[in-house]
Design an enzyme around this catalytic site. Structure first.
Site, mmCIF file in Angstrom:
data_model
loop_
_atom_site.group_PDB
_atom_site.id
_atom_site.type_symbol
_atom_site.label_atom_id
_atom_site.label_comp_id
_atom_site.label_asym_id
_atom_site.label_seq_id
_atom_site.Cartn_x
_atom_site.Cartn_y
_atom_site.Cartn_z
ATOM 1 N N TYR A 425 -2.644 -6.453 -1.441
ATOM 2 C CA TYR A 425 -1.608 -5.691 -2.163
ATOM 3 C C TYR A 425 -2.072 -5.275 -3.558
ATOM 4 O O TYR A 425 -3.104 -5.711 -4.023
ATOM 5 C CB TYR A 425 -0.240 -6.352 -2.120
ATOM 6 N N GLU A 426 -1.312 -4.348 -4.140
ATOM 7 C CA GLU A 426 -1.744 -3.688 -5.393
ATOM 8 C C GLU A 426 -3.105 -3.009 -5.239
ATOM 9 O O GLU A 426 -3.867 -2.901 -6.200
ATOM 10 C CB GLU A 426 -1.763 -4.681 -6.567
ATOM 11 N N GLY A 427 -3.398 -2.540 -4.024
ATOM 12 C CA GLY A 427 -4.670 -1.870 -3.770
ATOM 13 C C GLY A 427 -5.688 -2.835 -3.222
ATOM 14 O O GLY A 427 -6.071 -3.790 -3.898
#
Lengths: 570, 570
Positions: A425-427
């Site tokens: 998550y968050e890339g």
């Protein structure tokens, strides 16, 4: 059976980082003298005490009971609402919010420590705070006075919490594929319709209201990311007098059954002509989101450090009391912590954690001092490398427990399960590595990377002025690692004409630079320790940790440099 | 949402391994001409078909519903009993049992493939078979005619299943601490009392009876491991006519809540003067257990390969159909499998899996040919290295799925959870590495290691006679890797006076040799592929896989060699 270990906040490490590791009082410099390292350590210690007594005890129930969807509303386990209220009343949300948003504006280096502590004590809970803090930054940067007055003040006070609504079933990494529509209404509000997935803390019962920050497409907007705008859409509508009104047309369709962080409700939200308010300009949605991105990705580094440290603490505690079999060259009854391979595992974990923690503080410090190029260079490294390494640390923590590590009641498995989302998550790590290679290395032809290598060489020069064998070994290892990193950077730059090759080894390159930066952090610690007499137990432990990192982790740079040089795959 | 992927048995890889990779028909050699590679491939294909259609469909329900303890008895999910019956009726248990025990005595190289297939399709189910097979070997080696007649025949027929009862709350790795007592009775039987934990498939409802093989201490026995004897204790007592009688005094006190393999009941068993029968001599318990150990540890290599391959297949399937965002240098609508970093992850997984699979076959082949020293040298490497690498592969499989990988319904998380026990049970990686360093390297002063290095150099010489660039690169990389491995071996031998130092780096040394052996397996594949024209798609894929392994995994040897040379920790 091992009881769940208590959480001990890493106050002494932060004291070392704020006061010594970087050769000066970081907090004093970051705040222009408003706060000192001593003040910051007091804040860290207070946060640690709060986290250990209020948040850590909910870590297990958050996993076992988890968030549940009951008749359309998300319910958290008993104790979460009270803990959140105590968190708000203690002022922690306000303390971290920027001054421009009405917060106390603690500097980044202190927020690094707080971020680690909230995440270590209760990562699922911390995500609620993390998303709210992110939204505060986004609204502070772009929202109108009316939205600031109605929403931002409530977020900064902690009375309401915030979420980010980006992802859709066919729009994850590719936000340009977002299909949620926002249609202007005559009264100036917008009607939002669509489905958003993976919405962290998208619904819950621990605060009065929830403010969703929604990325949506306006009618006739251009295709792709340029057509996206940003909206605020509250769970409960807000009357003109600021009181809470009816439910907005936002339904929690489902919550996900996840591998970990069960205490963090991950929601599927359906918007059916829900009322929203434009934030910033039409078409400026992605720019608004980017404001949060550096902060959220840096924050992931603190989460990685926190989850890894909690797992380490539990493993170290178990190993210190568990007696099993004879330990070579040690008397009968010696606990397993002194088995050579358990020593190895524990040092592997703790030396990685120090490296992560220090790089988190250093990155925050660069942002505090507006040394933006290097700060932004470190963002994808910090996010990608710490989260990957943290997963490895939680795996090692299971290994230390032996068979007990596989039993859920022991608690080691929870860290392992919780940690696994971090490199996603968050890339994802791949996204971080594309950012690193594309925007941070190729774009400036390696200039910022060279700044980093030059700084490491300054530290090597300091090490070389010491007589200590650990300093000598660290200098020698780091010299070779910098040389390998320069070669790897040249390899990446050499792929400019064949970008598929560069992106095929961008994750190895990211991990190489993270590993190198970790070695640098340890080298700074060696310099700092040897600057005073270096003979305390804590000093000796720091030298051992640095030496171990240099022997067991830093050599990975050479492996990865060979991989990066090979380039293309298949 | 991704549906759970079907299981495709790796028939073509086994065909390659049996027919080509080692330069001759392995099966023909192992069986003295009784079976050929063609026969073996037919067996593998048949097993694969059975596993895909009968066992694989129970993989998910085994996890979601899992084994449950209901009123003192363990219940498996619907379908497990029928699948077990089908497994027995198809003759798979008998096929693998030694001829001396009344089985068909398939050679090890074929059992390697079968072991992988059972574990890939349903690892939780496969553990029942694995423990039964292990007990068959133990009883075949040591049991009296009466026990053979009463118990072994039933195990070989598959009508009853077997368990291993070693571990106690304070006796895990240290079996010498076992406290379970066996007291002789006037009728020649023994009364067994004590508590055993972590008993895999210790109770269940999928076969008529369960035969426990129990390690216990006889009265007045010497302390430690020398005082242990081995007993058979059935769940249901057996009447003189062979019919089943009353329940033995063995109670299932609890089953564990584990991170993974939920379909495999892990039991706490209480023995309260339960009736047991001595196997072998009094005091010969540990020797009896050691009979099984090589086989069980080798088997773990097949389980690691199986779980890793299933995770890989699911990730590859997802990546081949998932479209998300633009793929660099590829047309719109290209699935994520062609993203450079997804290519990297998939090749990283598949090249590791081939290396594991091939080393498993090679180790089995060495045992088939009674080349015992090298075979036993590989046992701890195969067990330690493949299980550690398999955990990494299952983690990569989650990463390929992005956010969906963290959602339990996707199925990727199950492989990750299931895999994590492998580096722990049947002896942790540290235990394997102690065996490797202590008994396999230091004891013969590196002679067997040198045999391995010499064989790898023969393969390098074969590669050097080829003109192909992959052969050239593989030869060059492997030459450097062998040199680093020789240095690491010299380091390990140099620690003889400081064994704590050797054991502090024994796991890195084990991983080094595993990684090297994996590189050798790929090198053999390159030689075999280039021995014919090497131009088919399958050939090209094998060359790509070998080249990738050489660039991304083999360089780890250099990293680990530096770690091993550093020796002592802290």
């Amino acid at each position: 059976m091992a009881a769940e270990s208590a959480y001990v906040p890493p106050v002494s490490d932060y004291a070392f980082l704020y006061r010594e590791a970087f050769g000066l009082d970081l907090v004093d410099r970051a705040t222009g003298g408003e706060l000192s390292a001593d003040d910051a350590i007091e804040i860290i210690a207070g946060a640690g005490e709060f986290a250990a007594s209020v948040l850590a005890p909910l870590h297990t129930v958050g996993d076992r009971v988890g968030a549940r969807l009951v008749d359309g509303d998300v319910r958290l386990p008993d104790g979460f609402a009270e803990a959140y209220q105590a968190f708000v009343e203690a002022g922690w949300i306000t303390a971290e919010a920027p001054v421009t948003a009405g917060g106390d504006g603690l500097p980044g280096v202190v927020r690094a420590g707080l971020g680690e502590i909230w995440n270590a004590s209760n990562a699922a809970f911390a995500l609620c705070w993390l998303l709210t803090a992110g939204q505060i930054h986004a609204l502070d940067a772009a929202a109108s006075d009316q939205i600031r007055e109605t929403y931002l003040t409530k977020l900064v006070s902690g009375r309401w919490t915030g979420t980010m609504n980006l992802t859709e079933p066919d729009a994850g990494t590719d936000l340009g594929a977002i299909r949620t529509i926002a249609t202007p209404r005559d009264d100036g509000t917008w009607g939002i319709s669509g489905q958003k997935i993976f919405i962290t803390w998208g619904d819950h019962d621990i605060a009065e209201n929830i403010v969703h920050l929604v990325l949506a497409r306006t009618p006739d907007a251009p295709a792709g990311a340029k057509g996206l705008s940003l909206f605020v859409a509250p769970r409960l509508l807000v009357n003109d007098d600021g009181s809470l009104g009816d439910r907005n047309a936002i339904t929690t369709v489902a919550i996900e059954h996840k591998l970990g962080i069960h205490g963090s409700p991950t929601c599927v939200l359906a918007y059916e002509d829900a009322t929203g308010y434009l934030v910033g300009e039409v078409g400026g949605g992605l720019a608004g989101m980017f404001v949060m991105m550096n902060s959220a990705r840096t924050e992931m580094g603190f989460q990685a450090t926190g989850i890894a440290d909690r797992a380490y603490q539990q493993a170290a505690g178990y190993a210190a009391q568990r007696v099993q079999g004879a330990v070579i060259d040690r008397p009968a009854g010696t606990p397993i912590a002194e088995h050579p391979d358990v020593c190895r595992l524990l040092l592997s974990m703790s030396s990685r954690i120090f490296a992560m923690r220090a790089l988190g503080v250093h990155t925050a410090d660069l942002f505090d001092r507006d040394e933006t190029a290097l700060a932004e260079f470190f963002v994808p490294i910090l996010k990608g490398w710490t989260t990957e390494d943290a997963v490895a640390v939680t795996s090692d923590a299971i290994q230390v427990h032996g068979g007990m590590g596989f039993i859920e009641e022991t608690g080691a498995a929870q860290h392992y399960r919780d940690a696994r989302i971090m490199p996603i998550y968050e890339g994802t790590t791949a996204i971080q590595s594309n950012d690193l290679v594309g925007r941070k290395v190729v774009r400036d032809r390696g200039a910022t990377a060279e700044v980093l290598f030059g700084r490491i060489e300054q530290t090597i020069a300091q090490l070389q002025r010491q007589e200590h064998p650990v300093a000598a070994r660290t200098a020698e290892r780091l010299t070779r690692a910098v040389a390998a990193s320069r070669r790897a950077t040249a390899s990446v730059l050499g792929f400019a004409a064949a970008p598929r090759d560069a992106y095929a080894v961008s994750v190895p390159y990211l991990m190489l630079l993270g590993t190198l930066a970790g070695g640098w952090m340890h080298a700074l610690a060696v310099v700092a320790v040897l600057a005073h007499d270096g003979s305390s137990d804590e000093d000796a432990a720091r030298l051992t940790s640095a030496d171990f990192y240099g022997a067991h982790h830093l050599p990975r740079v050479h492996m990865l440099a060979e991989t990066v040089a090979a380039g293309e795959i298949g």
